[in-house]
Design a protein around this motif. Structure first.
Motif, mmCIF file in Angstrom:
data_model
loop_
_atom_site.group_PDB
_atom_site.id
_atom_site.type_symbol
_atom_site.label_atom_id
_atom_site.label_comp_id
_atom_site.label_asym_id
_atom_site.label_seq_id
_atom_site.Cartn_x
_atom_site.Cartn_y
_atom_site.Cartn_z
ATOM 1 N N GLN A 4 -2.885 47.024 20.820
ATOM 2 C CA GLN A 4 -1.679 46.910 21.163
ATOM 3 C C GLN A 4 -1.497 45.293 20.765
ATOM 4 O OE1 GLN A 4 -0.101 46.532 25.345
ATOM 5 N NE2 GLN A 4 0.917 48.380 24.663
ATOM 6 N N TYR A 5 -0.419 44.913 19.997
ATOM 7 C CA TYR A 5 0.000 43.656 19.687
ATOM 8 C C TYR A 5 1.692 43.529 19.979
ATOM 9 C CZ TYR A 5 -4.049 43.849 16.822
ATOM 10 O OH TYR A 5 -5.547 44.075 16.348
ATOM 11 N N SER A 6 1.921 42.086 20.258
ATOM 12 C CA SER A 6 3.453 41.973 20.350
ATOM 13 C C SER A 6 3.822 41.454 18.947
ATOM 14 C CB SER A 6 3.350 40.360 21.045
ATOM 15 O OG SER A 6 2.612 39.425 20.404
ATOM 16 N N ILE A 7 5.061 41.442 18.799
ATOM 17 C CA ILE A 7 5.878 41.129 17.557
ATOM 18 C C ILE A 7 5.127 40.006 16.822
ATOM 19 C CG2 ILE A 7 7.975 40.675 16.266
ATOM 20 C CD1 ILE A 7 9.090 42.522 18.089
ATOM 21 N N ALA A 8 5.111 38.814 17.687
ATOM 22 C CA ALA A 8 4.513 37.545 16.885
ATOM 23 C C ALA A 8 2.969 37.723 16.710
ATOM 24 C CB ALA A 8 4.502 36.528 18.171
ATOM 25 N N GLN A 9 2.172 38.291 17.491
ATOM 26 C CA GLN A 9 0.819 38.717 17.008
ATOM 27 C C GLN A 9 0.812 39.397 15.688
ATOM 28 O OE1 GLN A 9 -0.469 40.634 20.727
ATOM 29 N NE2 GLN A 9 -1.747 38.805 21.303
ATOM 30 N N ALA A 10 1.516 40.701 15.718
ATOM 31 C CA ALA A 10 1.635 41.511 14.603
ATOM 32 C C ALA A 10 2.040 40.605 13.317
ATOM 33 C CB ALA A 10 2.748 42.453 14.885
ATOM 34 N N ARG A 11 3.059 39.684 13.450
ATOM 35 C CA ARG A 11 3.438 39.194 12.204
ATOM 36 C C ARG A 11 2.235 38.325 11.684
ATOM 37 N NH1 ARG A 11 6.990 35.694 14.823
ATOM 38 N NH2 ARG A 11 8.425 37.359 15.103
ATOM 39 N N ASP A 12 1.412 37.589 12.352
ATOM 40 C CA ASP A 12 0.239 36.899 12.279
ATOM 41 C C ASP A 12 -1.183 37.683 11.707
ATOM 42 O OD1 ASP A 12 1.538 34.585 12.982
ATOM 43 O OD2 ASP A 12 0.527 34.677 15.041
ATOM 44 N N ARG A 13 -1.027 39.056 12.088
ATOM 45 C CA ARG A 13 -2.446 39.926 11.804
ATOM 46 C C ARG A 13 -1.717 41.150 11.032
ATOM 47 N NH1 ARG A 13 -4.309 39.538 17.989
ATOM 48 N NH2 ARG A 13 -5.233 37.369 17.804
ATOM 49 N N PHE A 14 -0.888 40.850 10.328
ATOM 50 C CA PHE A 14 -0.205 42.171 9.757
ATOM 51 C C PHE A 14 -1.214 42.898 8.759
ATOM 52 C CE2 PHE A 14 2.374 44.226 6.125
ATOM 53 C CZ PHE A 14 3.059 45.060 6.942
ATOM 54 N N ALA A 15 -2.018 42.264 7.899
ATOM 55 C CA ALA A 15 -3.036 42.812 7.078
ATOM 56 C C ALA A 15 -3.821 43.512 7.980
ATOM 57 C CB ALA A 15 -3.650 41.708 5.954
ATOM 58 N N GLN A 16 -4.465 43.160 9.110
ATOM 59 C CA GLN A 16 -5.403 43.798 9.838
ATOM 60 C C GLN A 16 -4.622 44.707 10.477
ATOM 61 O OE1 GLN A 16 -6.717 41.346 13.169
ATOM 62 N NE2 GLN A 16 -7.519 42.959 14.210
ATOM 63 N N ILE A 17 -3.730 44.663 10.865
ATOM 64 C CA ILE A 17 -2.740 45.889 11.241
ATOM 65 C C ILE A 17 -2.779 47.029 10.462
ATOM 66 C CG2 ILE A 17 -0.784 46.747 12.387
ATOM 67 C CD1 ILE A 17 -0.580 44.215 13.771
ATOM 68 N N VAL A 18 -2.255 46.778 9.215
ATOM 69 C CA VAL A 18 -2.175 47.913 8.157
ATOM 70 C C VAL A 18 -3.558 48.474 7.773
ATOM 71 C CG1 VAL A 18 -1.669 48.029 5.709
ATOM 72 C CG2 VAL A 18 -0.010 46.689 7.265
ATOM 73 N N HIS A 19 -4.349 47.764 7.811
ATOM 74 C CA HIS A 19 -5.931 48.237 7.566
ATOM 75 C C HIS A 19 -6.346 49.022 8.550
ATOM 76 C CE1 HIS A 19 -9.953 47.993 5.845
ATOM 77 N NE2 HIS A 19 -10.376 47.890 7.082
ATOM 78 N N GLN A 20 -6.096 48.842 9.932
ATOM 79 C CA GLN A 20 -6.512 49.656 11.015
ATOM 80 C C GLN A 20 -5.588 51.031 10.794
ATOM 81 O OE1 GLN A 20 -5.635 46.358 14.087
ATOM 82 N NE2 GLN A 20 -7.017 48.020 15.032
#
Length: 93
Positions: A4-20
């Motif tokens: 689970q990520y907040s929108i702000a965290q997701a913005r910073d970790r977008f590549a990691q989230i897509v990889h997951q």
């Protein structure tokens, strides 16, 4: 439970989230602590949104794929004694 990520965290970790998501792990996105979105892999999204086929069509596909007709199975004989035809137990209400 998905990460689970907040929108702000997701913005910073977008590549990691897509990889997951690509690796089959959905990721939940929140806004002010409330879930608002989920990031999924494309294959999972397609699986969830594909048109559902009818049972009869799937059965025909199964029979064709596994060549059921060549096995000389008569479904009336195979399934004739599957169900117990007795009235069952007596129930008092």
């Amino acid at each position: 439970m998905p990460d689970q990520y907040s929108i702000a965290q997701a913005r910073d970790r977008f590549a990691q989230i897509v990889h997951q998501a690509e690796n089959g792990k959905p990721v939940e996105i929140t806004r002010r602590g409330q879930s608002v979105a989920v990031v999924l892999s494309l294959s999972e999204y397609q699986r969830l949104t594909r048109e559902k086929s009818k049972f009869g069509a799937e059965l025909a596909t199964f029979r064709e794929k596994y060549q059921i007709s060549t096995l000389n199975i008569n479904p009336d004989e195979v399934f004739s004694n599957v169900r117990d035809r007795t009235s069952g137990r007596e129930v008092n209400f």
